[in-house]
Scaffold this motif. Structure first.
Motif, short mmCIF file in Angstrom:
data_model
loop_
_atom_site.label_atom_id
_atom_site.label_comp_id
_atom_site.label_asym_id
_atom_site.label_seq_id
_atom_site.Cartn_x
_atom_site.Cartn_y
_atom_site.Cartn_z
N THR A 326 0.82 -1.21 0.00
CA THR A 326 0.00 0.00 0.00
C THR A 326 0.85 1.26 0.00
O THR A 326 0.48 2.27 -0.58
CB THR A 326 -0.94 -0.01 1.22
OG1 THR A 326 -1.67 -1.24 1.24
CG2 THR A 326 -1.92 1.14 1.17
N GLU A 510 -8.97 -3.34 0.31
CA GLU A 510 -8.61 -2.10 1.01
C GLU A 510 -9.34 -0.88 0.47
O GLU A 510 -9.90 -0.09 1.24
CB GLU A 510 -7.10 -1.86 0.92
CG GLU A 510 -6.29 -2.70 1.87
CD GLU A 510 -4.81 -2.35 1.79
OE1 GLU A 510 -4.44 -1.48 0.97
OE2 GLU A 510 -4.03 -2.94 2.56
N ASN A 541 -3.28 2.03 5.89
CA ASN A 541 -4.35 2.88 5.36
C ASN A 541 -4.62 4.14 6.18
O ASN A 541 -5.49 4.94 5.82
CB ASN A 541 -5.64 2.06 5.25
CG ASN A 541 -5.52 0.96 4.23
OD1 ASN A 541 -5.51 1.20 3.03
ND2 ASN A 541 -5.41 -0.28 4.70
#
Length: 617
Positions: A326, A510, A541
């Motif tokens: 990510t 996600e 996140n």
């Protein structure tokens, strides 16, 4: 005859060797009559400028296991060559991170017969005669570390540019073009593919530069980089130099460009040494240690809490990052394009400027906190915690991650570098575990109160109802989060539940889950995916959640929903809740075995690891 003989050792990759050249140049300047020999990896040595060292000694180095490759028979010939000399000083440009590496460097020191052995000092090394303290990766830039090392030999530690060898590269398309030239490297070397940005993202930036600036795109790298795929994705034919240049020729191509774009790699460091403006993308790797050295560079990072996860503090960490990646995905082509256009504008205007600041690394809290086996534990109370949450919501200046730490978490973190880094960077690590109270007393810094997630969730819900804070419940088994939310709404009728959703911590989900949380307008997010996955999900996140606090709650929602009974109050008060849960859930025995390991570890090394005012990343 040379007055002194120096043997310099840098056996790491291309970028590491480039970052060593300022120190070699400083030593050459301070000791112009000295014999300076350099031992380096055979694939990296061609980048060393002529005259920087008197003799180049080749060592074979495998990309994934340098220590094992050390015992190649060709390296024994190099050892024999070193042993045939008589050096006065040997300098190791390395962090002594692994025991196998320490043995390798000890052999080199013995072969050199040097009376002065200079290097970074840490607990793994004992054969140095002179040293500076190794404060860990990122405490100083790597180039600054090496300059400080040669200062022990009389050189100046003042910062100076890196140097690389350049050889002309003849290419008709390059010579004929008078447009802006942008070099793109879509690789990261073979050591860690986790550092790579996607070819699709590079292609999006390249297409925009072609259309907006008429830029000529030059794709460079090795055959096992992602450059060929990038070239295929580009509509306007780029100049494809993948596998067609030597390292000195590559340096020459980059030196003639107006901009270099790439992720953390040796090629990026070559670009910095040529003084070409740079846009670099960092994810798992540590920009405090390896950002472009003394270059006009824009360093782009997503700001996720778990980044960097490799080469931080004193260890290797997660060299291959995590599966979700990510930290790299959240750096969007629009971000890179904006930085690239700014750099090109500056290039065209021929303005001199200082390097652009990168997004800051997350820092640990500056107030007192105890470390247990390297993991921070805050001496916070329930009241102090609620006050913090209220201040965070009122300020509206970003999300904070709260971790509920217990002995099991601490032992997991000893073997999971990503989880370890997350705990080190969390805004608060509340002491959820009777074992932490025992350990803090043993270390002479008693924690005032056990603060559990199971008690904290209802308490936060009560204050949320009183103050209008909105809560989102994420995860847990099917139906559990909904039942827990209903129980809390029954107990606190004014509680605002912004949303309830199950989902999973899988990377593929996600974006959808983040969108749900953001759209809900929640102030507080409770995540029940189980440890350590819930905290990894939050860390990845956190920058895009738009909440004030996110916290992993583990089985707390099961207790609130009534799916799992809690221990009686008298057992909780006496620190026996673990025993109650073990009796009711015998399958937890394997997890509970971490408790005696924690106690043993605290007995053996707890006092050595305890510290206050933790401020490193």
């Amino acid at each position: 005859m040379a007055s002194e003989r120096f043997l310099l050792v840098q056996l790491a990759d291309i970028g590491d060797l480039v970052l060593t050249t300022p120190a070699i140049a400083a030593l050459r300047e301070a000791r112009p009559r000295a014999q300076i020999d350099l031992v380096a990896a055979e694939h990296a040595l061609p980048i060393v400028p002529d005259g920087l060292a008197d003799r180049l000694i080749t060592f074979r180095r495998a990309e994934r296991n340098a220590s094992r490759a050390f015992f190649d028979r060709r390296n024994f010939r190099a050892l024999a060559e070193i042993a045939s000399q008589k050096y006065d000083t040997i300098i190791f440009f390395h962090h002594f991170t692994f025991r196998a590496g320490v043995f390798k460097f000890w052999l080199l020191a013995k072969a050199s017969r040097a009376r002065r052995v200079i290097g970074l000092k840490n607990h793994n090394i004992g054969f140095l005669t002179e040293s500076i303290d190794d404060a860990g990766f990122g405490a100083l830039h790597q180039a600054a570390y090496w300059l400080n090392l040669v200062a022990l030999a009389g050189a100046s530690p003042e910062a100076r540019p890196a140097q690389v060898k350049r050889e002309p590269f003849v290419c008709e398309r390059l010579a004929a073009s008078d447009t802006l030239k942008v070099v793109i490297h879509a690789g990261s070397g073979g050591y860690s593919r986790a550092r790579r940005w996607s070819p699709e993202s590079f292609a999006a930036v390249a297409r925009s530069l072609q259309s907006e600036c008429g830029a000529q795109i030059i794709v460079v790298g090795r055959d096992d980089d992602d450059g060929h795929l990038l070239a295929e994705l580009l509509q306007g034919a780029p100049i494809n130099l993948i596998g067609k240049t030597s390292l000195p020729q590559l340096a020459d191509v980059i030196a003639g460009a107006d901009l270099f774009i790439g992720a953390d790699s040796g090629v990026m460091h070559i670009a910095a040494a040529t003084r070409t403006p740079i846009v670099s993308i960092f994810g798992p790797s540590n920009p405090a240690a390896w950002r472009p050295w003394r270059a006009r560079a824009s360093v782009l990072r997503s700001g996720v809490e778990c980044s960097p996860c490799s080469y931080v503090w004193g260890g290797l960490g997660a060299r291959d990052g995590c599966q979700a990646r990510t930290c790299m995905k959240l750096v969007q082509p629009a971000h890179v394009l904006e930085a690239a256009l700014a750099r090109l504008d500056q290039r065209r205007a021929q303005k001199l400027e200082a390097p652009a600041p990168s997004s800051p690394l997350p820092t640990a809290r500056a107030d007192s906190r105890l470390r247990l086996l390297g993991v921070p534990v805050d001496g916070i109370t329930y009241d102090g915690w609620i006050d913090r949450i209220g201040a965070w919501i009122a300020s509206g200046d970003g999300a904070r991650h709260v971790c509920t730490v217990n002995p099991e978490f601490i032992m997991i973190a000893q073997r999971d570098p990503i989880f370890f880094n997350i705990l080190r960077r969390a805004a608060i690590c509340v002491p959820d575990g009777i074992g932490l109270l025992w350990a803090s007393r043993r270390l002479g810094a008693p924690i005032p109160q056990r603060v559990t997630g199971s008690d904290g969730v209802p308490l936060i819900a009560r204050h949320a109802a009183e103050n209008g804070w909105k809560i989102f419940f994420l995860g847990a088994a099917e139906g559990i989060a909904e039942r827990a939310a209903k129980v809390l709404c029954r107990d606190y009728p004014r509680l605002i539940v912004a949303g309830v959703y199950g989902g999973s911590p899988a990377a593929a989900e996600e974006d959808e889950i983040v969108a749900r949380v953001k759209a809900s307008g929640a102030d507080i997010l409770f995540v029940a995916y189980g440890a350590p996955e819930q905290d990894k999900w939050i860390a990845r996140n956190l920058p895009r959640l738009n909440v004030a606090m996110a916290m992993g709650v583990g089985g707390s929602l099961d207790f609130i929903a009534g799916a799992v009974p809690r221990a009686p109050a008298w057992m909780r008060d006496r620190g026996l809740e673990w025993l109650y849960r073990l009796i009711r859930q015998p399958w937890r025995l394997q997890r509970m075995l971490r408790l005696p390991l924690f106690v043993l570890a605290i007995w053996r090394r707890g006092s050595r690891d305890a510290a206050f005012a933790e401020k490193t990343v």
